[in-house]
Design a protein around this motif. Structure first.
Motif, PDB file in Angstrom:
ATOM      1  N   ILE A 172       4.929  30.223 -18.267  1.00  7.94           N
ATOM      2  CA  ILE A 172       6.305  29.810 -18.511  1.00  7.94           C
ATOM      3  C   ILE A 172       7.185  31.015 -18.817  1.00  7.94           C
ATOM      4  CG2 ILE A 172       5.660  27.529 -19.376  1.00  7.94           C
ATOM      5  CD1 ILE A 172       6.188  28.631 -22.233  1.00  7.94           C
ATOM      6  N   THR A 173       8.469  30.806 -18.624  1.00  4.79           N
ATOM      7  CA  THR A 173       9.463  31.775 -19.065  1.00  4.79           C
ATOM      8  C   THR A 173      10.681  30.985 -19.509  1.00  4.79           C
ATOM      9  OG1 THR A 173      10.639  33.811 -18.486  1.00  4.79           O
ATOM     10  CG2 THR A 173      10.490  32.103 -16.773  1.00  4.79           C
ATOM     11  N   MET A 174      11.803  31.645 -19.716  1.00  4.98           N
ATOM     12  CA  MET A 174      12.977  30.967 -20.253  1.00  4.98           C
ATOM     13  C   MET A 174      14.255  31.295 -19.489  1.00  4.98           C
ATOM     14  SD  MET A 174      12.248  29.068 -22.944  1.00  4.98           S
ATOM     15  CE  MET A 174      10.560  28.708 -23.475  1.00  4.98           C
ATOM     16  N   ALA A 175      15.138  30.310 -19.429  1.00 13.60           N
ATOM     17  CA  ALA A 175      16.521  30.513 -19.017  1.00 13.60           C
ATOM     18  C   ALA A 175      17.379  30.286 -20.258  1.00 13.60           C
ATOM     19  CB  ALA A 175      16.909  29.533 -17.909  1.00 13.60           C
ATOM     20  N   PHE A 176      18.582  30.859 -20.261  1.00  8.93           N
ATOM     21  CA  PHE A 176      19.434  30.755 -21.448  1.00  8.93           C
ATOM     22  C   PHE A 176      20.823  30.283 -21.054  1.00  8.93           C
ATOM     23  CE2 PHE A 176      16.120  33.737 -22.469  1.00  8.93           C
ATOM     24  CZ  PHE A 176      15.761  33.393 -23.761  1.00  8.93           C
ATOM     25  N   GLN A 177      21.315  29.249 -21.763  1.00  6.80           N
ATOM     26  CA  GLN A 177      22.660  28.743 -21.517  1.00  6.80           C
ATOM     27  C   GLN A 177      23.512  28.953 -22.761  1.00  6.80           C
ATOM     28  OE1 GLN A 177      23.158  24.522 -20.583  1.00  6.80           O
ATOM     29  NE2 GLN A 177      24.851  25.049 -19.212  1.00  6.80           N
TER      30      GLN A 177
ATOM     31  N   GLU B  82      20.955  28.264 -25.806  1.00  9.33           N
ATOM     32  CA  GLU B  82      19.808  27.368 -25.778  1.00  9.33           C
ATOM     33  C   GLU B  82      18.761  27.940 -24.830  1.00  9.33           C
ATOM     34  OE1 GLU B  82      18.432  22.743 -24.943  1.00  9.33           O
ATOM     35  OE2 GLU B  82      20.514  23.328 -24.588  1.00  9.33           O
ATOM     36  N   ALA B  83      17.524  28.038 -25.312  1.00  8.52           N
ATOM     37  CA  ALA B  83      16.417  28.495 -24.479  1.00  8.52           C
ATOM     38  C   ALA B  83      15.851  27.294 -23.729  1.00  8.52           C
ATOM     39  CB  ALA B  83      15.331  29.130 -25.349  1.00  8.52           C
ATOM     40  N   LEU B  84      15.811  27.391 -22.408  1.00  9.30           N
ATOM     41  CA  LEU B  84      15.374  26.292 -21.545  1.00  9.30           C
ATOM     42  C   LEU B  84      14.136  26.728 -20.765  1.00  9.30           C
ATOM     43  CD1 LEU B  84      18.965  25.500 -20.254  1.00  9.30           C
ATOM     44  CD2 LEU B  84      17.665  24.131 -21.907  1.00  9.30           C
TER      45      LEU B  84
END
Length: 255
Positions: free
Chosen positions: A25-30, A44-46
């Motif tokens: 897994i990794t993360m996207a950030f909004q 928010e880490a998604l």
């Protein structure tokens, strides 16, 4: 989920070092926007797959055997990536309350990760999605109380899309309530939605809970939400999630 005390120390080590989930897994950030001050106040880490797969793909890989380690891995990966990207505001991390067997024990890897990567613990916000079925409400209350005592903030995500009610909100008393996209979409054309959001705002004001509108996608939605008194927002109208990156935000609509 119950884990014997004799192996809890090892589970914390596994969480921090990255126990094999069978996938990566990794993360996207909004960004989360403070409309009043026209600034980014949080991200928010998604969760994402390492090749860009969405959250839906990731959650298809989750089962009873890896659920606990997945929840912990998300926390560690979010903190690690946020620190690498230089996030110095609030970091919102989603968690699975049914995967937390003991609030005090299950937070250890999170604290160790923050210490290891140099991330400010007071900037952590733990979100539980309203879509996560809560088997034991008192268990979630204990988690929120434990996290609050440690200086973390707590949030209910996707309010309006699942099982909660205003009475439930009063019992849980999160620091932040995030209104689901289903309440926000076309709110400018729906007096019913506006009435419902007003009632939620009134209750949140009474108990000191901040309201955050997520899924904001149009100028008309922004205008109505602003008139209703909502200060904090998140959505494609401001910025889409950045895959392992921090997207730029256009604040011109707020001027």
């Amino acid at each position: 989920m119950t884990i014997p005390a004799s192996i809890r120390q090892q589970t914390c080590k596994d969480c921090l070092e990255g126990k094999d989930l069978g996938f990566e897994i990794t993360m996207a950030f909004q960004p989360i926007i403070d409309c009043q001050e026209q600034r980014i106040c949080g991200y928010e880490a998604l969760v994402r797959g390492t090749e860009g797969q969405g959250a839906g793909w990731v959650f298809e890989q989750i089962n009873h055997d890896n659920r606990y380690y997945f929840d912990q891995a998300c926390r560690v990966k979010a903190i690690e990536t946020a620190a690498r990207l230089g996030i110095d505001c609030y970091l919102h991390i989603n968690f699975l309350p049914n995967a937390v067997y003991s609030p005090e024990t299950c937070i250890r890897a999170t604290i160790e990760a923050a210490d290891l990567y140099g991330f400010d613990l007071t900037k952590l916000v733990f979100e539980v999605t309203e879509g996560e079925e809560i088997v034991d409400k008192s268990h979630l209350q204990r988690i929120f109380s434990s996290y609050s005592a440690r200086g973390f903030q707590t949030a209910i995500d996707d309010y309006g899309a699942g099982y909660t009610s205003l009475s439930w909100l009063v019992e849980i008393r999160p620091h932040i309530l995030k209104l689901d996209r289903s309440l926000i979409q076309d709110i400018d054309q729906s007096p019913e939605k506006q009435k419902q959001v007003k009632e939620v705002i009134q209750q949140c004001e009474l108990q000191g809970t901040k309201v955050l509108a997520e899924g904001v996608e149009t100028e008309a939605e922004l205008n109505v939400l602003t008139k209703l008194g909502i200060r904090f927002m998140q959505g494609y109208y401001f910025a889409k999630p950045g895959f392992e990156s921090l997207p730029e935000v256009d604040f011109s609509p707020l001027c």
